[in-house]
Motif scaffolding. Structure first.
Motif, short mmCIF file in Angstrom:
data_model
loop_
_atom_site.label_atom_id
_atom_site.label_comp_id
_atom_site.label_asym_id
_atom_site.label_seq_id
_atom_site.Cartn_x
_atom_site.Cartn_y
_atom_site.Cartn_z
N GLY A 1 14.32 -6.78 0.47
CA GLY A 1 13.93 -5.55 -0.20
C GLY A 1 12.46 -5.26 0.06
N PHE A 2 11.97 -4.19 -0.57
CA PHE A 2 10.58 -3.78 -0.43
C PHE A 2 9.91 -4.05 -1.78
CE2 PHE A 2 7.43 -1.09 1.67
CZ PHE A 2 7.81 -1.19 3.00
N PRO A 3 8.66 -4.52 -1.83
CA PRO A 3 8.06 -4.86 -3.13
C PRO A 3 7.91 -3.67 -4.07
CG PRO A 3 6.49 -5.24 -1.31
CD PRO A 3 7.82 -4.91 -0.70
N ILE A 4 7.80 -2.46 -3.52
CA ILE A 4 7.63 -1.27 -4.38
C ILE A 4 8.67 -0.21 -4.04
CG2 ILE A 4 5.20 -1.48 -5.04
CD1 ILE A 4 4.51 0.17 -2.49
N LEU A 5 8.92 0.65 -5.01
CA LEU A 5 9.87 1.74 -4.86
C LEU A 5 9.19 3.05 -5.25
CD1 LEU A 5 12.97 0.35 -6.81
CD2 LEU A 5 12.76 0.58 -4.30
N ALA A 6 9.59 4.14 -4.58
CA ALA A 6 9.14 5.48 -4.97
C ALA A 6 10.25 6.12 -5.78
CB ALA A 6 8.84 6.32 -3.72
N ARG B 1 0.86 -1.18 0.00
CA ARG B 1 0.00 0.00 0.00
C ARG B 1 0.90 1.24 0.00
NH1 ARG B 1 -2.90 -3.72 -0.24
NH2 ARG B 1 -4.74 -4.27 0.98
N VAL B 2 0.27 2.38 -0.40
CA VAL B 2 0.99 3.65 -0.39
C VAL B 2 0.08 4.70 0.23
CG1 VAL B 2 2.13 5.42 -1.78
CG2 VAL B 2 2.23 3.03 -2.50
N ILE B 3 0.61 5.48 1.15
CA ILE B 3 -0.15 6.58 1.75
C ILE B 3 0.63 7.87 1.53
CG2 ILE B 3 -0.97 7.58 3.94
CD1 ILE B 3 -1.50 4.75 4.96
N GLU B 4 -0.05 8.87 0.96
CA GLU B 4 0.60 10.17 0.77
C GLU B 4 0.70 10.88 2.10
OE1 GLU B 4 -1.11 12.57 -2.32
OE2 GLU B 4 -1.12 10.89 -3.72
N MET B 5 1.87 11.43 2.40
CA MET B 5 2.10 12.10 3.67
C MET B 5 2.38 13.59 3.44
SD MET B 5 2.04 9.88 6.24
CE MET B 5 2.78 10.91 7.51
N SER B 6 1.66 14.42 4.18
CA SER B 6 2.01 15.84 4.21
C SER B 6 1.52 16.37 5.56
CB SER B 6 1.38 16.61 3.04
OG SER B 6 -0.01 16.47 3.07
N GLY C 1 9.61 10.28 -11.51
CA GLY C 1 9.21 10.11 -12.90
C GLY C 1 9.39 11.43 -13.64
N ASP C 2 9.06 11.44 -14.94
CA ASP C 2 9.23 12.66 -15.72
C ASP C 2 8.29 13.76 -15.25
OD1 ASP C 2 11.17 11.46 -17.17
OD2 ASP C 2 9.81 10.79 -18.77
N ASP C 3 7.11 13.37 -14.73
CA ASP C 3 6.18 14.41 -14.26
C ASP C 3 5.77 14.17 -12.80
OD1 ASP C 3 4.84 12.15 -14.87
OD2 ASP C 3 3.55 13.04 -16.42
N GLY C 4 6.72 13.76 -11.99
CA GLY C 4 6.46 13.62 -10.56
C GLY C 4 6.73 12.22 -10.04
N PRO C 5 6.44 12.00 -8.76
CA PRO C 5 6.74 10.72 -8.14
C PRO C 5 5.94 9.58 -8.76
CG PRO C 5 6.14 12.36 -6.49
CD PRO C 5 5.86 12.97 -7.81
N ARG C 6 6.57 8.43 -8.87
CA ARG C 6 5.89 7.25 -9.39
C ARG C 6 6.21 6.07 -8.47
NH1 ARG C 6 6.94 4.65 -14.30
NH2 ARG C 6 9.06 5.48 -14.33
N ILE C 7 5.26 5.16 -8.37
CA ILE C 7 5.50 3.92 -7.64
C ILE C 7 5.75 2.82 -8.66
CG2 ILE C 7 4.41 2.17 -6.16
CD1 ILE C 7 5.13 4.69 -4.64
N VAL C 8 6.86 2.13 -8.52
CA VAL C 8 7.18 1.04 -9.45
C VAL C 8 7.49 -0.22 -8.65
CG1 VAL C 8 8.05 2.57 -11.26
CG2 VAL C 8 9.64 1.68 -9.52
#
Ligand code: PAN
Ligand code: ZN
Length: 191
Positions: free
Chosen positions: A166-171, A117-122, A174-181
């Motif tokens: 390792g972790f299954p996903i990476l942040a 899962r991914v949660i945006e933090m601010s 990208g060319d136009d902002g953060p991407r999860i791969v």
């Protein structure tokens, strides 16, 4: 003399930059300590501090709550954003709450089976990290990502599992902002 039954109440001030007053620096992670979590750290990169943790001192037992702030600097290694080592809690079912104080980032979560899962933090984000989920923070902004955390006192930290698999996903940037791969270096649990 009768043994003290309860801890002494106390308070700590969290400064705008995430530091605590009185100062309580408890961990400092430089790039040279974090090489293993990135695909490749160029030799030319300075050995800068990637993040610092400031913790309030309470005994590591289940009746207490551990609390701390993390200050994660902005930056990238290749296309990977600066990130924390990431861990499961050693006592797997122990949960945690993060509160974003400043900056922008992503909280990556993963189970041992590879669910993620991914949660945006601010500023103002309250993220709930249930037991069983490894967690890692990535700074996707241009300022430090600062957050407060509170977790069950005897949780402990298992860094080895994330380091080995390792972790299954990476942040990544990208060319136009953060991407999860997907993380090509991830090895799912053999269980
Ligand atoms: C946080 C983390 C902190 C640093 O307080 O410990 O952000 O990340 P690493 O511990 O992965 O290096 C927390 O989740 N404590 O349980
Ligand atoms: Zn944790």
């Amino acid at each position: 003399m009768e043994a003290k039954r309860w801890l002494e109440p106390f308070s700590t001030d969290v400064q705008a930059d995430g530091t605590l007053t009185p100062e309580r620096l408890t961990g400092e992670q430089r790039l040279s300590h974090l090489r293993a979590i990135y695909e490749a750290v160029p030799e030319s990169m300075p050995d800068q501090v990637v993040y610092r943790v400031y913790s309030m001192p309470v005994p590591e037992r289940a009746s207490e709550l551990q609390t701390c702030t993390t200050v994660l600097e902005p930056g990238t290694v290749g296309r990977e954003y600066f990130m924390t080592k990431g861990h499961f809690h050693a006592v797997r079912d122990r949960s945690e709450v993060y509160l974003g104080l400043s900056g922008e980032g992503l909280l990556l979560l993963a189970t041992e089976e590879g669910d993620h899962r991914v949660i945006e933090m601010s500023k103002g984000t309250v993220a709930y990290v249930p037991g069983g989920w490894a967690h890692r923070s990535a700074n996707t902004g241009s300022d430090p990502l600062v957050f407060f955390a509170a977790y069950v006192g005897d949780a402990g930290h298992d860094y080895a599992t994330v380091l080995e698999r390792g972790f299954p996903i990476l942040a990544v940037m990208g060319d136009d902002g953060p991407r999860i791969v997907e993380n090509p270096r991830y090895r799912v649990s053999a269980a």
